[in-house]
Design a protein around this motif. Structure first.
Motif, PDB file in Angstrom:
ATOM      1  N   THR A 553       0.835  -1.229   0.000  1.00 14.90           N
ATOM      2  CA  THR A 553       0.000   0.000   0.000  1.00 14.90           C
ATOM      3  C   THR A 553       0.856   1.260   0.000  1.00 14.90           C
ATOM      4  OG1 THR A 553      -0.080  -0.056   2.404  1.00 14.90           O
ATOM      5  CG2 THR A 553      -1.875  -1.153   1.246  1.00 14.90           C
ATOM      6  N   ALA A 554       2.179   1.094  -0.118  1.00 16.26           N
ATOM      7  CA  ALA A 554       3.067   2.266  -0.037  1.00 16.26           C
ATOM      8  C   ALA A 554       2.742   3.282  -1.136  1.00 16.26           C
ATOM      9  CB  ALA A 554       4.517   1.820  -0.144  1.00 16.26           C
ATOM     10  N   LYS A 555       2.286   2.778  -2.306  1.00 13.64           N
ATOM     11  CA  LYS A 555       2.046   3.725  -3.408  1.00 13.64           C
ATOM     12  C   LYS A 555       0.689   4.436  -3.298  1.00 13.64           C
ATOM     13  CE  LYS A 555       0.612   0.092  -6.698  1.00 13.64           C
ATOM     14  NZ  LYS A 555       1.113  -1.164  -6.144  1.00 13.64           N
ATOM     15  N   GLY A 559      -6.819   9.313  -0.785  1.00 14.68           N
ATOM     16  CA  GLY A 559      -7.868   8.596  -1.522  1.00 14.68           C
ATOM     17  C   GLY A 559      -8.692   7.710  -0.601  1.00 14.68           C
ATOM     18  N   ASP A 560      -9.553   6.942  -1.222  1.00 14.87           N
ATOM     19  CA  ASP A 560     -10.504   6.106  -0.487  1.00 14.87           C
ATOM     20  C   ASP A 560      -9.822   4.880   0.127  1.00 14.87           C
ATOM     21  OD1 ASP A 560     -12.767   5.065   0.448  1.00 14.87           O
ATOM     22  OD2 ASP A 560     -13.690   4.583  -1.472  1.00 14.87           O
ATOM     23  N   ALA A 561     -10.318   4.470   1.328  1.00 12.88           N
ATOM     24  CA  ALA A 561      -9.729   3.302   2.034  1.00 12.88           C
ATOM     25  C   ALA A 561      -9.944   2.013   1.246  1.00 12.88           C
ATOM     26  CB  ALA A 561     -10.346   3.165   3.414  1.00 12.88           C
ATOM     27  N   THR A 562     -10.962   1.951   0.394  1.00 15.83           N
ATOM     28  CA  THR A 562     -11.250   0.712  -0.360  1.00 15.83           C
ATOM     29  C   THR A 562     -10.113   0.394  -1.333  1.00 15.83           C
ATOM     30  OG1 THR A 562     -12.521   2.048  -1.915  1.00 15.83           O
ATOM     31  CG2 THR A 562     -13.759   0.833  -0.239  1.00 15.83           C
ATOM     32  N   ARG A 563      -9.363   1.426  -1.768  1.00 16.76           N
ATOM     33  CA  ARG A 563      -8.214   1.159  -2.676  1.00 16.76           C
ATOM     34  C   ARG A 563      -7.162   0.308  -1.953  1.00 16.76           C
ATOM     35  NH1 ARG A 563      -5.742   6.345  -4.871  1.00 16.76           N
ATOM     36  NH2 ARG A 563      -4.477   4.865  -6.017  1.00 16.76           N
ATOM     37  N   LYS A 564      -6.915   0.690  -0.697  1.00 14.71           N
ATOM     38  CA  LYS A 564      -5.946  -0.080   0.099  1.00 14.71           C
ATOM     39  C   LYS A 564      -6.468  -1.509   0.329  1.00 14.71           C
ATOM     40  CE  LYS A 564      -3.540   3.451   2.744  1.00 14.71           C
ATOM     41  NZ  LYS A 564      -3.219   3.950   4.066  1.00 14.71           N
ATOM     42  N   ARG A 565      -7.730  -1.600   0.686  1.00 13.32           N
ATOM     43  CA  ARG A 565      -8.343  -2.910   0.955  1.00 13.32           C
ATOM     44  C   ARG A 565      -8.191  -3.819  -0.261  1.00 13.32           C
ATOM     45  NH1 ARG A 565      -8.465  -4.221   5.105  1.00 13.32           N
ATOM     46  NH2 ARG A 565      -7.637  -6.121   4.292  1.00 13.32           N
ATOM     47  N   LYS A 566      -8.452  -3.222  -1.441  1.00 13.51           N
ATOM     48  CA  LYS A 566      -8.397  -3.986  -2.694  1.00 13.51           C
ATOM     49  C   LYS A 566      -6.978  -4.566  -2.909  1.00 13.51           C
ATOM     50  CE  LYS A 566      -9.464  -3.136  -7.558  1.00 13.51           C
ATOM     51  NZ  LYS A 566      -9.735  -2.030  -8.493  1.00 13.51           N
ATOM     52  N   LEU A 567      -5.970  -3.724  -2.665  1.00 10.27           N
ATOM     53  CA  LEU A 567      -4.585  -4.170  -2.849  1.00 10.27           C
ATOM     54  C   LEU A 567      -4.222  -5.272  -1.847  1.00 10.27           C
ATOM     55  CD1 LEU A 567      -2.732  -0.800  -3.475  1.00 10.27           C
ATOM     56  CD2 LEU A 567      -2.754  -2.739  -5.022  1.00 10.27           C
ATOM     57  N   LEU A 568      -4.675  -5.099  -0.589  1.00 10.85           N
ATOM     58  CA  LEU A 568      -4.367  -6.101   0.440  1.00 10.85           C
ATOM     59  C   LEU A 568      -5.050  -7.434   0.143  1.00 10.85           C
ATOM     60  CD1 LEU A 568      -4.544  -3.840   3.615  1.00 10.85           C
ATOM     61  CD2 LEU A 568      -2.505  -4.986   2.758  1.00 10.85           C
ATOM     62  N   ASP A 569      -6.289  -7.381  -0.353  1.00  7.85           N
ATOM     63  CA  ASP A 569      -6.995  -8.637  -0.702  1.00  7.85           C
ATOM     64  C   ASP A 569      -6.294  -9.353  -1.848  1.00  7.85           C
ATOM     65  OD1 ASP A 569      -8.793  -8.267   1.241  1.00  7.85           O
ATOM     66  OD2 ASP A 569     -10.424  -7.510  -0.006  1.00  7.85           O
TER      67      ASP A 569
END
Length: 601
Positions: A553-555, A559-569
């Motif tokens: 998630t470093a990049k 923005g929205d928290a769902t972007r991070k969630r998507k990358l982690l999933d």
């Protein structure tokens, strides 16, 4: 041929490090067997390991001349692993020197061999050695010999083998107190095979004690237990240099060679007779030597497998008492399953392979021979099998019972260390049989399962008692036990080299110790690795090695928290896939460390 009344055959009985080999050196020097220039320390111990550890591994013999008599000295091994060889060496003699250290007193090993000697009706001469040490207490040791062994020690010979004190008195005592051998020159040849070893120039050299008849060059002889016939091409004795003789008569000890290429044909304790005019019955006491402890030997570098095979075959030339067969392991590759007479024997063979043949070895955890009673199936009846390797254990549903070997151990220790030693024996499922006191020392008798002793019992005993405890044992048969096979699974894959047979009561502690250690030893991967200890389908201990993390998630900045969630999933799915298809590489060092410390709870 020497007249019977001028022959004396004797052996030296002593605990490890009580000065047996040094005394033998002095006896050789005093009788002029070797000149000052030819002498080296421990003449009869010809292996480096024997000299370094101060132990005798192979029985040796030497012929000494003293005051018109021929004295045949047998230098026997002192360790329990070689008890059968000792019994044959003692059977070849009429008397023994009991060497006891004036500072240390009677120890467990001494007792075991003295009782064997008494069973052979020997005349035993007590020799109290090292009397010039500052800590020497010869009078106390004299009393101890009388109290513990029950021998009259009033005329014990006081010596210091290192300083040369009392050596002539020992030789005189041998002539005066040890009886001459008996034998009939006219009877058919009957001789005992005391020991054998391989010599690159002479082939197999056989140490013999003639009972009746005589041995001459060119004679055709038969080994009664092996059933083979050979032609003698050399007869002689060691003085300790090789001396060729015309013949060996009744009561004499010497060697023969007969163009034998394999030591396994010349088994210790066999009876040698004339093939044309054989003796009616063989000498009593012969038995096949059975390996007691088994372990796997694998080369660290798989390319060394052929070198290991060659090295083991060469060692076997000189030591027919250990067995080996090829085995393969998914974790360690190709190697050999080897059987040994005991733990010291295992250590010696391992050390010789490393030193003499320059090999890097991994040794799997030592195991003993279990007897399994299997229930009958549609195709076959119920049967009993022997199990040497825990990895070969059959399906648990077929096993009716498992029997393990038990031993009776005698432990000598100073009184102040008694508490921890009793706890150690108790923890190892020991049954206390006896506890008596001799002076300021306790004598313990325990029955213990051999499985619990082969790991590190001896090391623990020595460290608990600061090296003062002595330990000796003999086997007393198999007993049924609640034993189970414990498997170690790494990433849900069983690792065969780490499986072991344990008692159900201690399985959980053992399993937990093993998985905790492996967690520290196996490097982290990009996915989670579970390490489990299991009995059948039931996991009894588990540790998990956490995955290495990469910050995906470093990049994401703002923005929205769902972007991070998507990358982690997405990363999570990748890790699962990787765990499914990725293999865990267990480094060799982890195996070595896990197996070496196989029993530390």
């Amino acid at each position: 041929m020497t007249p019977l009344d001028k022959i004396r055959n004797f052996s030296i009985i002593a605990h490890i490090d009580h000065g047996k080999s040094t005394l033998a050196d002095r006896l050789i020097q005093t009788t002029g067997g070797l000149t000052e220039r030819e002498m080296s320390s421990q003449v009869l111990d010809n292996m480096d390991i024997e000299k370094e550890r101060g132990i005798t591994i192979k029985a040796q013999t030497v012929r000494l001349n003293w005051k018109g008599h021929v004295l045949n000295l047998m230098d026997t091994p002192g360790h329990v692993d070689f008890a059968y060889e000792v019994s044959r060496s003692l059977a070849a003699c009429e008397g023994a020197l009991l060497v006891v250290d004036a500072a240390q007193g009677v120890e467990a090993q001494t007792l075991a061999n003295v009782y064997q000697s008494i069973e052979h009706d020997h005349e035993i001469i007590p020799v109290i050695n090292k009397i010039d040490l500052p800590a020497a207490e010869p009078e106390m040791v004299r009393k101890e010999i009388e109290d513990v062994i029950g021998l009259d020690a009033s005329n014990a010979v006081m010596t210091s083998a290192k300083s040369g004190i009392g050596i002539e008195e020992v030789l005189d005592a041998v002539i005066e107190r040890i009886p001459a051998p008996k034998g009939d020159l006219g009877a058919p040849l009957k001789a005992m095979l005391v020991d054998s070893w391989y010599d690159p120039y002479l082939g197999v050299v056989i140490l013999v004690r003639v009972i009746d008849g005589k041995i001459v060059k060119g004679q055709s002889i038969k080994f009664m237990a092996a059933g083979t016939t050979h032609l003698i091409d050399r007869v002689g004795a060691f003085t300790p240099k090789i001396e060729t003789l015309a013949d060996l008569g009744p009561g004499e000890i010497g060697f023969i060679t007969a163009q034998i290429k394999d030591v396994a044909q010349a088994r210790v304790g066999d009876t040698i007779t004339d093939s044309k005019k054989p003796t009616a019955e063989a000498l009593p006491g012969f038995k096949e030597v059975q390996p007691v402890v088994f372990c796997g030997l694998f080369p660290v570098d798989a390319a060394d497998f052929d070198k290991l095979r060659e090295s083991i075959s060469k060692l076997r030339l000189n030591d027919a008492s250990f067995s080996f067969e090829m085995e393969s392991s998914a974790a360690l590759g190709f190697g050999f399953r080897c059987g040994f007479l005991g733990l010291l024997h295992l250590e010696i063979i391992q050390e010789r392979l490393i030193r003499e043949y320059d090999l890097d070895l991994i040794t799997t955890a030592p195991s003993v021979v279990y007897k399994l009673v299997l229930s009958h199936t549609k195709n076959e009846d119920a049967k009993t099998i022997e199990l040497h390797n825990p990895a070969d254990m059959p399906d648990i549903n077929r096993i009716q019972s498992i029997e393990e070997p038990w031993i009776e151990a005698t432990i000598y220790a100073p009184d102040e260390y008694l508490g921890p030693i009793l706890k150690l024996c108790q923890d190892r499922r020991g049954i206390q049989k006896n506890l008596t006191y001799v002076g300021g020392r306790a004598q313990l008798t325990y029955e213990l399962p051999l499985n619990e002793v082969v790991f590190d019992f001896y090391d623990r005993l020595k460290s608990m008692s600061k090296g003062y405890a002595s330990f000796d044992y003999h086997q007393i048969g198999h007993r049924e036990g609640d034993l189970v096979k414990m498997s170690i699974l790494v990433n849900e894959e069983p690792v065969d080299a780490l499986s072991m047979i344990v008692h159900r009561g201690t399985a959980e502690t053992r399993g937990r110790g093993m998985v905790e250690r492996l967690k520290d030893l196996i490097p982290r991967h990009l996915f989670k690795i579970p390490i489990q200890a299991a009995i059948g389908g039931k996991v009894i201990a588990r540790e998990t090695i956490a995955a290495m993390r990469k910050d995906v998630t470093a990049k994401c900045y703002g923005g929205d928290a769902t972007r991070k969630r998507k990358l982690l999933d997405k990363q999570k799915k990748g890790k699962l896939k990787m765990r499914e298809y990725g293999s865990v590489s267990i480094p060799q060092e982890a195996f070595i460390a896990a197996l070496r410390m196989g029993d530390e709870n």
